[in-house]
Design an enzyme around this catalytic site. Structure first.
Site, PDB file in Angstrom:
ATOM      1  N   GLY A  63      -4.401  -4.442  -3.921  1.00  0.00           N
ATOM      2  CA  GLY A  63      -5.316  -3.382  -4.326  1.00  0.00           C
ATOM      3  C   GLY A  63      -4.483  -2.189  -4.733  1.00  0.00           C
ATOM      4  O   GLY A  63      -3.776  -1.620  -3.914  1.00  0.00           O
ATOM      5  N   HIS A  64      -4.492  -1.863  -6.015  1.00  0.00           N
ATOM      6  CA  HIS A  64      -3.715  -0.729  -6.498  1.00  0.00           C
ATOM      7  C   HIS A  64      -4.678   0.353  -6.971  1.00  0.00           C
ATOM      8  O   HIS A  64      -5.549   0.099  -7.799  1.00  0.00           O
ATOM      9  CB  HIS A  64      -2.791  -1.169  -7.637  1.00  0.00           C
ATOM     10  CG  HIS A  64      -1.693  -2.103  -7.192  1.00  0.00           C
ATOM     11  ND1 HIS A  64      -0.902  -2.795  -8.046  1.00  0.00           N
ATOM     12  CD2 HIS A  64      -1.270  -2.432  -5.951  1.00  0.00           C
ATOM     13  CE1 HIS A  64      -0.030  -3.518  -7.351  1.00  0.00           C
ATOM     14  NE2 HIS A  64      -0.244  -3.319  -6.068  1.00  0.00           N
TER      15      HIS A  64
ATOM     16  N   ASP B  18       0.808  -1.228   0.000  1.00  0.00           N
ATOM     17  CA  ASP B  18       0.000   0.000   0.000  1.00  0.00           C
ATOM     18  C   ASP B  18       0.839   1.275   0.000  1.00  0.00           C
ATOM     19  O   ASP B  18       0.432   2.297   0.554  1.00  0.00           O
ATOM     20  CB  ASP B  18      -0.981   0.013   1.199  1.00  0.00           C
ATOM     21  CG  ASP B  18      -1.773  -1.274   1.302  1.00  0.00           C
ATOM     22  OD1 ASP B  18      -2.245  -1.725   0.249  1.00  0.00           O
ATOM     23  OD2 ASP B  18      -1.905  -1.825   2.408  1.00  0.00           O
TER      24      ASP B  18
ATOM     25  N   GLN C 183       2.052  -6.099  -2.957  1.00  0.00           N
ATOM     26  CA  GLN C 183       2.428  -6.103  -1.540  1.00  0.00           C
ATOM     27  C   GLN C 183       3.750  -5.336  -1.344  1.00  0.00           C
ATOM     28  O   GLN C 183       3.941  -4.340  -1.995  1.00  0.00           O
ATOM     29  CB  GLN C 183       2.516  -7.528  -0.987  1.00  0.00           C
ATOM     30  CG  GLN C 183       1.168  -8.226  -0.857  1.00  0.00           C
ATOM     31  CD  GLN C 183       0.691  -8.870  -2.140  1.00  0.00           C
ATOM     32  OE1 GLN C 183       1.459  -9.518  -2.830  1.00  0.00           O
ATOM     33  NE2 GLN C 183      -0.560  -8.698  -2.466  1.00  0.00           N
TER      34      GLN C 183
ATOM     35  N   LYS D 119       2.295   2.061  -5.118  1.00  0.00           N
ATOM     36  CA  LYS D 119       2.947   1.501  -6.316  1.00  0.00           C
ATOM     37  C   LYS D 119       2.074   1.669  -7.558  1.00  0.00           C
ATOM     38  O   LYS D 119       2.579   1.938  -8.632  1.00  0.00           O
ATOM     39  CB  LYS D 119       3.227  -0.001  -6.130  1.00  0.00           C
ATOM     40  CG  LYS D 119       4.241  -0.321  -5.070  1.00  0.00           C
ATOM     41  CD  LYS D 119       4.478  -1.815  -4.975  1.00  0.00           C
ATOM     42  CE  LYS D 119       3.258  -2.589  -4.472  1.00  0.00           C
ATOM     43  NZ  LYS D 119       2.823  -2.262  -3.107  1.00  0.00           N
TER      44      LYS D 119
HETATM   45  P1  IMP Z   1      -2.909 -12.943   2.069  1.00  0.00           P
HETATM   46  O1  IMP Z   1      -2.014 -12.366   1.003  1.00  0.00           O
HETATM   47  O2  IMP Z   1      -4.364 -12.768   1.775  1.00  0.00           O
HETATM   48  O3  IMP Z   1      -2.532 -14.358   2.411  1.00  0.00           O
HETATM   49  O4  IMP Z   1      -2.653 -12.109   3.420  1.00  0.00           O
HETATM   50  C1  IMP Z   1      -1.433 -12.160   4.133  1.00  0.00           C
HETATM   51  C2  IMP Z   1      -1.090 -10.814   4.730  1.00  0.00           C
HETATM   52  O5  IMP Z   1      -0.689  -9.917   3.696  1.00  0.00           O
HETATM   53  C3  IMP Z   1      -2.250 -10.129   5.453  1.00  0.00           C
HETATM   54  O6  IMP Z   1      -1.738  -9.401   6.560  1.00  0.00           O
HETATM   55  C4  IMP Z   1      -2.791  -9.169   4.420  1.00  0.00           C
HETATM   56  O7  IMP Z   1      -3.466  -8.092   5.002  1.00  0.00           O
HETATM   57  C5  IMP Z   1      -1.494  -8.740   3.752  1.00  0.00           C
HETATM   58  N1  IMP Z   1      -1.689  -8.291   2.381  1.00  0.00           N
HETATM   59  C6  IMP Z   1      -1.941  -9.046   1.294  1.00  0.00           C
HETATM   60  N2  IMP Z   1      -2.022  -8.300   0.196  1.00  0.00           N
HETATM   61  C7  IMP Z   1      -1.785  -7.025   0.576  1.00  0.00           C
HETATM   62  C8  IMP Z   1      -1.688  -5.778  -0.141  1.00  0.00           C
HETATM   63  O8  IMP Z   1      -1.826  -5.689  -1.364  1.00  0.00           O
HETATM   64  N3  IMP Z   1      -1.425  -4.686   0.633  1.00  0.00           N
HETATM   65  C9  IMP Z   1      -1.225  -4.769   1.966  1.00  0.00           C
HETATM   66  N4  IMP Z   1      -1.300  -5.888   2.657  1.00  0.00           N
HETATM   67  C10 IMP Z   1      -1.563  -7.023   1.973  1.00  0.00           C
END
Ligand code: IMP
Length: 409
Positions: A39-40, A12, A198, A15
């Site tokens: 989420g971009h 977040d 991420q 990017k």
């Molecule tokens: P997962 O990717 O759904 O398995 O989540 C694992 C961890 O990564 C959790 O803490 C999510 O909130 C975090 N996470 C996954 N995708 C994002 C992103 O695009 N931005 C911020 N945090 C993320």
């Protein structure tokens, strides 16, 4: 020329906006990792676009965007995103390709993701999109790749629900499939952007394990999963915010203790619109953590930094940034691996004076108030890396370029 754009915090960082901005000069944009957990956000002429799977170059009519080999793709989410873009007048047909080595997210994965999370004594706070299960199935060698969609031998072991799902989507997915390595070999002179999802601290290897996502969101992911090798990367841009946020669980040394209405935490969350694009969850907020940033720079060989959300500090009289940790009485300047150490880390903070004016209309670095430039200079010195792009608002135009990332050094 090949540029990798990677998040230097917990995701977040902005990017999407930066990839969209840089994509003006690129012809191909490859997203190399993650799935619909990401989420971009891109704001263009007052319109807000939320992308989850589709690479951030899609808003230009002439760019090819490719979902890379390291991605895990839920076709239901993909086609609903594409339908949303179509509704906004974005013509995507023929411009959105998918690496034939990318894996699918199947319905049972989403279910198992939620079940596993419920059983954890300390939940990770996953997005529930089946991401971790898709990467686990890939590692088990039981995953389904785009290239396998028509191969009965690969589908024979699937549960009925998953098999029906694959059969329902494969005719739409197959025409979008591309051999990414061959494509990039034949476009080797194209300006190509590799978009991470991420961030470094959510990467399965370099992140705060186990409170991480399951993909390779570090810059090396572009080399392993973007269709090129490490020697073809010309530049690694690390994107970070003027402060820190984290969504989901896990250690966060600079997190604000007070999150009550009217607190600095809630001020930053509302001013910076720090709510998850995918889940809507409010993001946890804290001061910039320079210990973590310096670690991310080293772990990703980031050679240029992009600072975003600097305008969120416009109204503050003063603010702080973390320059070291105190862990059970010991001063620590390197980012620890142990979750316990990170949870016990108390930030050692340095104060900065605020600039108390709007920077939203600044178009050059020299136009920024002195105190904003001082903050930038301190960060550059601490992490020993130049900040060459500064974002002062969410619109594409609100981007100050001190040195074009496309300039070879
Ligand atoms: P997962 O990717 O759904 O398995 O989540 C694992 C961890 O990564 C959790 O803490 C999510 O909130 C975090 N996470 C996954 N995708 C994002 C992103 O695009 N931005 C911020 N945090 C993320």
């Amino acid at each position: 020329m090949n540029i990798v754009v990677t998040g230097a915090q917990w995701g977040d960082e902005g990017k999407g906006k930066i990839v969209d901005f840089l994509a003006a000069d690129a012809s191909v944009i490859v997203r190399f990792s993650g799935g619909a957990n990401a989420g971009h956000t891109i704001v263009l002429g007052g319109d807000r676009y939320a992308l989850h799977l589709v690479p951030s170059g899609i808003l230009y009519p002439d760019k090819i965007v490719i979902l890379g080999s390291g991605m895990v793709i839920d076709p239901e989410a993909l086609f609903s995103e594409l339908a949303g873009l179509e509704k906004k007048g974005i013509d995507w047909l023929g411009r959105v390709l998918i690496s034939d080595r990318a894996h699918l997210v199947l319905p049972s994965y989403r279910r198992v993701d939620k079940e596993l999370e419920q059983k954890r004594a300390r939940p990770i706070g996953t997005t529930g999109r089946g991401i971790g299960v898709a990467y686990a199935m890939k590692a088990y060698r039981d995953g389904i790749r785009i290239a396998d969609l028509m191969d009965e031998d690969r589908l024979v072991n699937l549960e009925a629900e998953d098999r029906a799902f694959v059969e329902a989507w494969r005719d739409r997915l197959s025409p979008m499939s591309v051999d990414l390595v061959a494509y990039l070999r034949s476009h080797r002179n194209a300006y190509t952007l590799f978009e991470g999802a991420q961030g470094a601290l959510l990467d399965i290897d370099t992140g705060t394990y186990p409170f991480v996502s399951s993909g390779m969101s570090c810059s090396a992911g572009a080399a392993a999963q973007g269709g090129i090798g490490p020697r073809r990367i010309d530049r690694v841009l690390g994107v970070f915010k003027a402060y820190s946020t984290r969504v989901g669980n896990g250690p966060f040394p600079t997190e604000f203790a007070d999150d009550s209405p009217g607190s600095l935490s809630s001020y930053i969350r509302d001013t910076g619109n720090e709510y998850g694009v995918t889940t809507g969850r409010p993001r946890r907020c804290g001061y910039l953590d320079l210990v973590a940033l310096r670690y991310a720079v080293a772990a990703n060989s980031i050679d240029r930094l992009v600072l975003t959300h600097l305008d969120v500090y416009d109204e503050l009289a003063e603010f702080e940034a973390c320059i070291a940790y105190r862990i059970r009485g010991r001063l620590v300047e390197d980012f620890p691996t142990s979750i316990r150490d990170l949870e016990d880390a108390e930030p050692v903070l340095r104060k900065f004076s605020g600039w108390k004016e709007s920077i939203a209309a600044c178009t050059s670095f020299d136009e920024l108030p002195r105190k904003a430039r001082d903050y930038v200079a301190f960060i550059e010195e601490y992490v020993e890396t130049p900040i060459t792009v500064v974002s002062v608002g969410s619109d594409r135009g609100q981007t100050i370029v001190r040195e074009s990332p496309w300039t070879r050094s």
